[in-house]
Write a protein that holds these residues in place. Structure first.
Motif, PDB file in Angstrom:
ATOM      1  N   ARG A  67       0.834  -1.196   0.000  1.00 20.11           N
ATOM      2  CA  ARG A  67       0.000   0.000   0.000  1.00 20.11           C
ATOM      3  C   ARG A  67       0.873   1.252   0.000  1.00 20.11           C
ATOM      4  NH1 ARG A  67      -2.990  -0.840   4.377  1.00 20.11           N
ATOM      5  NH2 ARG A  67      -1.673   0.403   5.729  1.00 20.11           N
ATOM      6  N   TYR A  68       1.948   1.270   0.791  1.00 15.54           N
ATOM      7  CA  TYR A  68       2.849   2.422   0.808  1.00 15.54           C
ATOM      8  C   TYR A  68       3.529   2.615  -0.544  1.00 15.54           C
ATOM      9  CZ  TYR A  68       2.434   3.002   5.868  1.00 15.54           C
ATOM     10  OH  TYR A  68       1.978   3.238   7.127  1.00 15.54           O
ATOM     11  N   ARG A  69       3.914   1.526  -1.181  1.00 12.99           N
ATOM     12  CA  ARG A  69       4.550   1.635  -2.500  1.00 12.99           C
ATOM     13  C   ARG A  69       3.573   2.186  -3.530  1.00 12.99           C
ATOM     14  NH1 ARG A  69       8.569  -3.464  -3.658  1.00 12.99           N
ATOM     15  NH2 ARG A  69      10.010  -3.009  -1.973  1.00 12.99           N
ATOM     16  N   ARG A  70       2.326   1.732  -3.473  1.00 12.66           N
ATOM     17  CA  ARG A  70       1.311   2.218  -4.406  1.00 12.66           C
ATOM     18  C   ARG A  70       1.062   3.711  -4.177  1.00 12.66           C
ATOM     19  NH1 ARG A  70      -2.231  -1.542  -3.489  1.00 12.66           N
ATOM     20  NH2 ARG A  70      -3.293  -0.431  -1.831  1.00 12.66           N
ATOM     21  N   ASN A  71       0.959   4.127  -2.923  1.00 15.50           N
ATOM     22  CA  ASN A  71       0.765   5.548  -2.618  1.00 15.50           C
ATOM     23  C   ASN A  71       1.959   6.382  -3.055  1.00 15.50           C
ATOM     24  OD1 ASN A  71      -1.729   5.033  -1.523  1.00 15.50           O
ATOM     25  ND2 ASN A  71      -1.013   5.027   0.595  1.00 15.50           N
ATOM     26  N   ARG A  76       4.343  10.267  -6.781  1.00 17.46           N
ATOM     27  CA  ARG A  76       5.389  10.626  -7.757  1.00 17.46           C
ATOM     28  C   ARG A  76       4.778  11.016  -9.095  1.00 17.46           C
ATOM     29  NH1 ARG A  76      10.059   6.088  -6.516  1.00 17.46           N
ATOM     30  NH2 ARG A  76      10.934   7.175  -4.723  1.00 17.46           N
ATOM     31  N   ASN A  77       3.734  10.290  -9.517  1.00 19.53           N
ATOM     32  CA  ASN A  77       3.069  10.637 -10.771  1.00 19.53           C
ATOM     33  C   ASN A  77       2.436  12.025 -10.680  1.00 19.53           C
ATOM     34  OD1 ASN A  77       3.750   8.269 -12.049  1.00 19.53           O
ATOM     35  ND2 ASN A  77       1.882   7.211 -11.459  1.00 19.53           N
ATOM     36  N   GLU A  78       1.784  12.330  -9.557  1.00 22.23           N
ATOM     37  CA  GLU A  78       1.196  13.658  -9.380  1.00 22.23           C
ATOM     38  C   GLU A  78       2.270  14.737  -9.384  1.00 22.23           C
ATOM     39  OE1 GLU A  78      -1.194  13.790  -5.863  1.00 22.23           O
ATOM     40  OE2 GLU A  78      -2.512  12.191  -6.566  1.00 22.23           O
ATOM     41  N   LEU A  79       3.402  14.461  -8.751  1.00 25.16           N
ATOM     42  CA  LEU A  79       4.499  15.432  -8.732  1.00 25.16           C
ATOM     43  C   LEU A  79       5.029  15.674 -10.142  1.00 25.16           C
ATOM     44  CD1 LEU A  79       6.440  17.190  -7.091  1.00 25.16           C
ATOM     45  CD2 LEU A  79       7.902  15.175  -6.832  1.00 25.16           C
ATOM     46  N   ASP A  80       5.170  14.600 -10.919  1.00 24.97           N
ATOM     47  CA  ASP A  80       5.627  14.759 -12.301  1.00 24.97           C
ATOM     48  C   ASP A  80       4.638  15.590 -13.114  1.00 24.97           C
ATOM     49  OD1 ASP A  80       7.902  13.301 -11.788  1.00 24.97           O
ATOM     50  OD2 ASP A  80       7.097  11.410 -12.583  1.00 24.97           O
ATOM     51  N   GLN A  81       3.330  15.374 -12.886  1.00 24.04           N
ATOM     52  CA  GLN A  81       2.320  16.162 -13.604  1.00 24.04           C
ATOM     53  C   GLN A  81       2.397  17.634 -13.202  1.00 24.04           C
ATOM     54  OE1 GLN A  81      -1.375  14.249 -12.741  1.00 24.04           O
ATOM     55  NE2 GLN A  81      -1.011  12.551 -14.163  1.00 24.04           N
ATOM     56  N   TYR A  82       2.574  17.911 -11.899  1.00 25.09           N
ATOM     57  CA  TYR A  82       2.693  19.298 -11.449  1.00 25.09           C
ATOM     58  C   TYR A  82       3.938  19.958 -12.027  1.00 25.09           C
ATOM     59  CZ  TYR A  82      -1.021  18.522  -8.021  1.00 25.09           C
ATOM     60  OH  TYR A  82      -2.205  18.252  -7.420  1.00 25.09           O
ATOM     61  N   ARG A  83       5.034  19.232 -12.057  1.00 24.14           N
ATOM     62  CA  ARG A  83       6.271  19.784 -12.619  1.00 24.14           C
ATOM     63  C   ARG A  83       6.107  20.070 -14.104  1.00 24.14           C
ATOM     64  NH1 ARG A  83      10.907  16.082  -9.680  1.00 24.14           N
ATOM     65  NH2 ARG A  83      10.875  17.190  -7.685  1.00 24.14           N
ATOM     66  N   LYS A  84       5.444  19.153 -14.824  1.00 29.40           N
ATOM     67  CA  LYS A  84       5.250  19.340 -16.255  1.00 29.40           C
ATOM     68  C   LYS A  84       4.357  20.546 -16.514  1.00 29.40           C
ATOM     69  CE  LYS A  84       3.765  17.049 -20.450  1.00 29.40           C
ATOM     70  NZ  LYS A  84       3.143  15.878 -21.049  1.00 29.40           N
ATOM     71  N   SER A  85       3.266  20.693 -15.752  1.00 31.55           N
ATOM     72  CA  SER A  85       2.379  21.838 -15.956  1.00 31.55           C
ATOM     73  C   SER A  85       3.078  23.143 -15.569  1.00 31.55           C
ATOM     74  CB  SER A  85       1.085  21.666 -15.164  1.00 31.55           C
ATOM     75  OG  SER A  85       1.343  21.691 -13.780  1.00 31.55           O
TER      76      SER A  85
END
Length: 108
Positions: A67-71, A76-85
């Motif tokens: 569960r921790y790995r999935r979170n 990390r995916n959300e952070l990458d999206q924020y960085r890209k935007s």
């Protein structure tokens, strides 16, 4: 220096546990259910119960770790999206506006 100290402590613990194992070679009887008995040296029974406990502990923690790995992957995916935007908006701000938009902004 620290590695040497850790290795010395590891060797000392190994020697202590090995000496403990050599001192406890007496055969003991483990009485199970339905009048079943198991005879084995004490150290083997202790080692067996230790291994069973470790396996049960690892299995109990598997769900939490997954569960921790999935979170973490989701974060990390959300952070990458924020960085890209953020990079896209910064690149858009650095570009000079087209001449037509300037005229429209001024109102001519």
């Amino acid at each position: 220096m620290l590695k040497l100290l850790v290795r010395l402590i590891t060797v000392a613990l190994f020697i202590v546990f090995f000496a403990f194992a050599l001192k406890n070679t007496d055969e003991v009887v483990l009485r199970l259910f339905w009048s079943a008995e198991a005879k084995a040296p004490l150290i083997l029974l202790l080692l067996g119960f230790l291994l069973v406990g470790v396996v049960i502990g690892v299995l109990a923690m598997t769900g939490t770790v997954l569960r921790y790995r999935r979170n973490l992957a989701r974060a990390r995916n959300e952070l990458d999206q924020y960085r890209k935007s953020a990079a896209d908006s910064a690149a858009a701000r650095e570009q000079a506006p087209a001449p037509d938009t300037l005229i429209e902004q001024v109102g001519l």
